[in-house]
Write an enzyme that holds these catalytic residues in place. Structure first.
Site, mmCIF file in Angstrom:
data_model
loop_
_atom_site.group_PDB
_atom_site.id
_atom_site.type_symbol
_atom_site.label_atom_id
_atom_site.label_comp_id
_atom_site.label_asym_id
_atom_site.label_seq_id
_atom_site.Cartn_x
_atom_site.Cartn_y
_atom_site.Cartn_z
ATOM 1 N N TYR A 1 -4.078 -9.311 12.494
ATOM 2 C CA TYR A 1 -4.331 -7.996 12.858
ATOM 3 C C TYR A 1 -6.143 -7.491 13.591
ATOM 4 C CZ TYR A 1 -5.517 -3.332 14.404
ATOM 5 O OH TYR A 1 -6.171 -2.097 14.362
ATOM 6 N N THR B 1 -11.157 -1.148 15.036
ATOM 7 C CA THR B 1 -10.815 -1.005 14.171
ATOM 8 C C THR B 1 -11.984 -1.542 13.313
ATOM 9 O OG1 THR B 1 -9.391 -1.052 12.456
ATOM 10 C CG2 THR B 1 -10.165 -2.916 14.436
ATOM 11 N N ASP B 2 -12.268 -0.446 11.914
ATOM 12 C CA ASP B 2 -13.249 -1.093 10.691
ATOM 13 C C ASP B 2 -12.454 -2.299 9.756
ATOM 14 O OD1 ASP B 2 -10.960 0.158 9.504
ATOM 15 O OD2 ASP B 2 -11.610 1.887 8.414
ATOM 16 N N GLU B 3 -11.450 -3.028 10.491
ATOM 17 C CA GLU B 3 -10.729 -3.459 9.558
ATOM 18 C C GLU B 3 -11.172 -5.291 10.031
ATOM 19 O OE1 GLU B 3 -6.644 -3.688 8.726
ATOM 20 O OE2 GLU B 3 -6.536 -2.274 9.062
ATOM 21 N N LYS C 1 -8.343 -8.363 16.336
ATOM 22 C CA LYS C 1 -9.538 -6.978 16.556
ATOM 23 C C LYS C 1 -10.456 -7.749 16.740
ATOM 24 C CE LYS C 1 -8.327 -3.810 17.368
ATOM 25 N NZ LYS C 1 -8.628 -3.477 19.527
HETATM 26 P P1 NAD Z 1 0.254 2.210 18.526
HETATM 27 O O1 NAD Z 1 0.898 0.501 18.546
HETATM 28 O O2 NAD Z 1 0.452 3.308 18.618
HETATM 29 O O3 NAD Z 1 -0.019 2.046 20.757
HETATM 30 C C1 NAD Z 1 -0.735 0.817 20.994
HETATM 31 C C2 NAD Z 1 0.108 0.853 22.665
HETATM 32 O O4 NAD Z 1 -0.504 -0.021 23.247
HETATM 33 C C3 NAD Z 1 1.273 1.457 22.888
HETATM 34 O O5 NAD Z 1 0.855 2.234 23.484
HETATM 35 C C4 NAD Z 1 2.285 -0.390 23.084
HETATM 36 O O6 NAD Z 1 3.180 0.033 24.375
HETATM 37 C C5 NAD Z 1 0.630 -0.960 24.180
HETATM 38 N N1 NAD Z 1 0.241 -1.748 24.236
HETATM 39 C C6 NAD Z 1 0.956 -2.623 23.276
HETATM 40 N N2 NAD Z 1 0.777 -3.849 23.714
HETATM 41 C C7 NAD Z 1 0.446 -3.737 24.889
HETATM 42 C C8 NAD Z 1 0.762 -4.664 25.708
HETATM 43 N N3 NAD Z 1 0.569 -5.993 26.147
HETATM 44 N N4 NAD Z 1 0.219 -3.927 27.213
HETATM 45 C C9 NAD Z 1 -0.191 -2.761 27.689
HETATM 46 N N5 NAD Z 1 0.706 -1.721 26.442
HETATM 47 C C10 NAD Z 1 0.330 -2.419 25.624
HETATM 48 O O7 NAD Z 1 -1.716 1.603 18.398
HETATM 49 P P2 NAD Z 1 -3.427 2.999 18.105
HETATM 50 O O8 NAD Z 1 -2.341 3.499 16.287
HETATM 51 O O9 NAD Z 1 -2.294 4.153 18.702
HETATM 52 O O10 NAD Z 1 -3.706 2.262 18.177
HETATM 53 C C11 NAD Z 1 -4.058 2.322 19.169
HETATM 54 C C12 NAD Z 1 -5.945 1.664 19.278
HETATM 55 O O11 NAD Z 1 -6.777 2.127 18.220
HETATM 56 C C13 NAD Z 1 -5.520 0.221 19.427
HETATM 57 O O12 NAD Z 1 -6.744 -0.993 19.524
HETATM 58 C C14 NAD Z 1 -6.202 0.085 18.063
HETATM 59 O O13 NAD Z 1 -6.444 -1.326 17.292
HETATM 60 C C15 NAD Z 1 -7.395 0.992 17.249
HETATM 61 N N6 NAD Z 1 -7.155 1.617 16.091
HETATM 62 C C16 NAD Z 1 -5.801 2.140 15.246
HETATM 63 C C17 NAD Z 1 -6.070 2.545 14.711
HETATM 64 C C18 NAD Z 1 -5.239 3.460 13.582
HETATM 65 O O14 NAD Z 1 -6.099 3.875 12.449
HETATM 66 N N7 NAD Z 1 -4.541 3.552 14.084
HETATM 67 C C19 NAD Z 1 -7.224 2.833 13.926
HETATM 68 C C20 NAD Z 1 -8.840 2.576 14.662
HETATM 69 C C21 NAD Z 1 -8.685 1.828 15.935
HETATM 70 O O1 DAU Z 2 -7.760 1.180 9.187
HETATM 71 C C1 DAU Z 2 -7.664 1.001 10.837
HETATM 72 C C2 DAU Z 2 -6.530 0.385 10.561
HETATM 73 O O2 DAU Z 2 -6.151 1.546 10.086
HETATM 74 C C3 DAU Z 2 -6.067 0.018 12.199
HETATM 75 O O3 DAU Z 2 -6.763 -0.442 12.755
HETATM 76 C C4 DAU Z 2 -4.507 0.334 12.028
HETATM 77 O O4 DAU Z 2 -4.277 0.159 13.447
HETATM 78 C C5 DAU Z 2 -3.636 0.554 11.816
HETATM 79 O O5 DAU Z 2 -2.197 0.852 11.503
HETATM 80 C C6 DAU Z 2 -4.188 1.155 10.009
HETATM 81 O O6 DAU Z 2 -4.378 -0.051 9.387
HETATM 82 P P1 DAU Z 2 -3.642 0.212 7.216
HETATM 83 O O7 DAU Z 2 -3.297 -1.155 7.060
HETATM 84 O O8 DAU Z 2 -4.808 0.650 6.615
HETATM 85 O O9 DAU Z 2 -2.634 1.236 7.886
HETATM 86 P P2 DAU Z 2 -0.939 1.632 7.260
HETATM 87 O O10 DAU Z 2 -0.912 3.076 7.718
HETATM 88 O O11 DAU Z 2 -0.482 0.442 7.666
HETATM 89 O O12 DAU Z 2 -1.393 1.448 5.138
HETATM 90 C C7 DAU Z 2 -2.343 1.998 4.565
HETATM 91 C C8 DAU Z 2 -2.357 1.495 3.326
HETATM 92 O O13 DAU Z 2 -0.668 2.555 2.731
HETATM 93 C C9 DAU Z 2 -2.501 0.744 2.449
HETATM 94 O O14 DAU Z 2 -3.294 0.517 2.099
HETATM 95 C C10 DAU Z 2 -1.145 0.296 2.760
HETATM 96 C C11 DAU Z 2 -0.236 1.034 2.240
HETATM 97 N N1 DAU Z 2 0.958 1.139 2.267
HETATM 98 C C12 DAU Z 2 1.835 1.449 4.246
HETATM 99 C C13 DAU Z 2 3.086 0.814 3.956
HETATM 100 C C14 DAU Z 2 3.041 1.076 5.740
HETATM 101 C C15 DAU Z 2 1.910 1.377 1.430
HETATM 102 O O15 DAU Z 2 1.192 0.847 0.340
HETATM 103 N N2 DAU Z 2 3.173 1.978 1.483
HETATM 104 C C16 DAU Z 2 3.858 1.500 3.140
HETATM 105 O O16 DAU Z 2 5.204 1.384 3.832
#
Ligand code: NAD
Ligand code: DAU
Length: 351
Positions: free
Chosen positions: A157, A132-134, A161
């Site tokens: 989180y 992630t970019d975080e 990562k």
């Molecule tokens: P998600 O929470 O939707 O899915 C995570 C998946 O991992 C689920 O299917 C869950 O069952 C599985 N999982 C969790 N713990 C596990 C374990 N111990 N063993 C096996 N499987 C397990 O997550 P996502 O949003 O699809 O993110 C996927 C990946 O991409 C993560 O590594 C996250 O850090 C990264 N990422 C997410 C975003 C985003 O915006 N969602 C952005 C950049 C990177």
């Molecule tokens: O940047 C990549 C990341 O983006 C991934 O690595 C994470 O897995 C993914 O969850 C996401 O993280 P964020 O914290 O940015 O996403 P989230 O959707 O939780 O929140 C987006 C923005 O919205 C953040 O500034 C918090 C705000 N927010 C979120 C929720 C859930 C609200 O204002 N209200 C809400 O109820």
């Protein structure tokens, strides 16, 4: 059938993982795709009904922390490559309980690295770690995250990562494991669990529930369509250089409040509501602890070196996402029953 490669995709039942699995199964019929997932609250096999009977797809329910289970999967399927997405992914949950994030994101990743190291010999292999970019922390008004930006994670989180990224690099430098890392910005799209901003807001607008915007809604995120992230992973997995990291993003920055208002307008039109009706649901609530102000990605490296770029505009991607949620009420009803209700109450009741 002898497979050209057997790619172990971890977390393939989650949001991004299911899009990666679908792309790989359909695009590479000569690869066997093994989806290993623990099926936590975020994992859902209904995300993959369209590929579940494909000849080159296998599902294994297992935990990445389980050394014996990983060993068996590597042996049984002769795994040649890994795309590692399994993780605890929600920042708010990490604030409530960091340990699960350490165990899955850090210990689970090291477990998987170790298994790959022990299983793979001299042949051609790739261990692609999806991150992630975080990990780069929080930006002020100016600047973009580059691959050379120092790590500065600020939530449990992102700390987990960042730690996993460091271990992935350590296995490259110390043992020569052929790793690649991608650091992507915020994704949106179909099958997104409604704890995250966009699907939560869509679901609440549809159900005329309050729209909880943290703080003043001025925080900025850089949004990318999940299918474009999946295509970036495909590109890096195949053509990226071993040992390198690639930033992935859409040059698409939105403040949260502007984005929520945009969704309100879009849904008012689609649901035949009066203009401005849904915006009245916006409720400013207590801010997230340690809330990162701004994320924004410089994706020059992947664009120039690997010729990847996003395929849709935000407006197109968002409209198709909203349409998917409106058409898939069964999916959303199912994931918002049970555990989700307790989660929602705990997270938002007294916010
Ligand atoms: P998600 O929470 O939707 O899915 C995570 C998946 O991992 C689920 O299917 C869950 O069952 C599985 N999982 C969790 N713990 C596990 C374990 N111990 N063993 C096996 N499987 C397990 O997550 P996502 O949003 O699809 O993110 C996927 C990946 O991409 C993560 O590594 C996250 O850090 C990264 N990422 C997410 C975003 C985003 O915006 N969602 C952005 C950049 C990177
Ligand atoms: O940047 C990549 C990341 O983006 C991934 O690595 C994470 O897995 C993914 O969850 C996401 O993280 P964020 O914290 O940015 O996403 P989230 O959707 O939780 O929140 C987006 C923005 O919205 C953040 O500034 C918090 C705000 N927010 C979120 C929720 C859930 C609200 O204002 N209200 C809400 O109820």
């Amino acid at each position: 059938m002898s497979w050209k490669r057997t790619v172990l995709v971890t977390g393939g039942a989650g949001f991004i993982g299911s899009h990666v699995v679908r792309l790989m199964v359909n695009k590479y019929p000569d690869y066997r795709i093994v989806n290993l997932d623990k099926l936590t609250y975020a994992g859902n096999l209904k995300n993959l009904t369209d590929v579940e009977s494909a000849a080159n797809y296998v599902f294994v329910k297992a935990d990445v922390r389980d050394t014996e289970a990983l060993k068996k999967v590597f042996e049984d399927y002769e795994v040649t490559d890994v795309i590692h997405l399994a993780a605890e992914s929600h920042v708010d949950r990490s604030i409530e309980g960091p340990m699960e994030f350490v165990l899955t994101n850090v210990v689970g990743t090291v477990n998987l690295l170790q298994q790959a190291k022990e299983s793979w010999g001299e042949g051609e292999h790739v261990f692609h770690h999806v991150s992630t970019d975080e990990v780069y922390g929080s930006l002020g008004e100016e600047g973009l995250f580059e691959e050379t930006t120092s790590y500065d994670p600020r939530s449990p989180y992102s700390a987990s990562k960042a730690s996993s990224d460091h271990f992935v690099r350590a296995y490259y430098h110390t043992y020569g494991l052929p790793i690649k890392i991608s650091n992507c910005s915020n994704n949106y799209g179909s099958h997104h669990f409604p704890e995250k901003l966009i699907p939560l807001m869509i679901n609440n607008i549809v159900n005329k529930k309050p729209l909880p915007v943290y703080g003043k809604g001025e925080n900025i995120r850089d949004w990318l369509w999940v299918n474009d992230h999946a295509s970036a992973i495909d590109t890096i997995f195949h053509n990226g250089r071993v040992g390198e990291a690639y930033n992935v993003g859409g040059l698409n920055e939105w403040t949260n409040i502007d984005l929520v208002r945009y969704l309100c307008r879009l849904l008012d039109k689609k649901l035949g509501r009066a203009e401005g009706e849904s915006e009245e649901l916006v409720t400013f609530v207590t801010d997230r602890a340690g809330h990162d102000m701004r994320y924004a990605i410089d994706a020059t490296k992947i664009e120039q070196e690997l010729k990847w770029k996003p395929s849709v505009t935000f407006e197109e991607g968002l409209e198709s996402t909203v349409d998917w949620y409106l058409e898939n009420t069964e999916w959303i009803d199912e994931v918002t029953s049970g555990e989700y209700r307790a989660y929602y109450e705990e997270m938002y009741q007294n916010r």
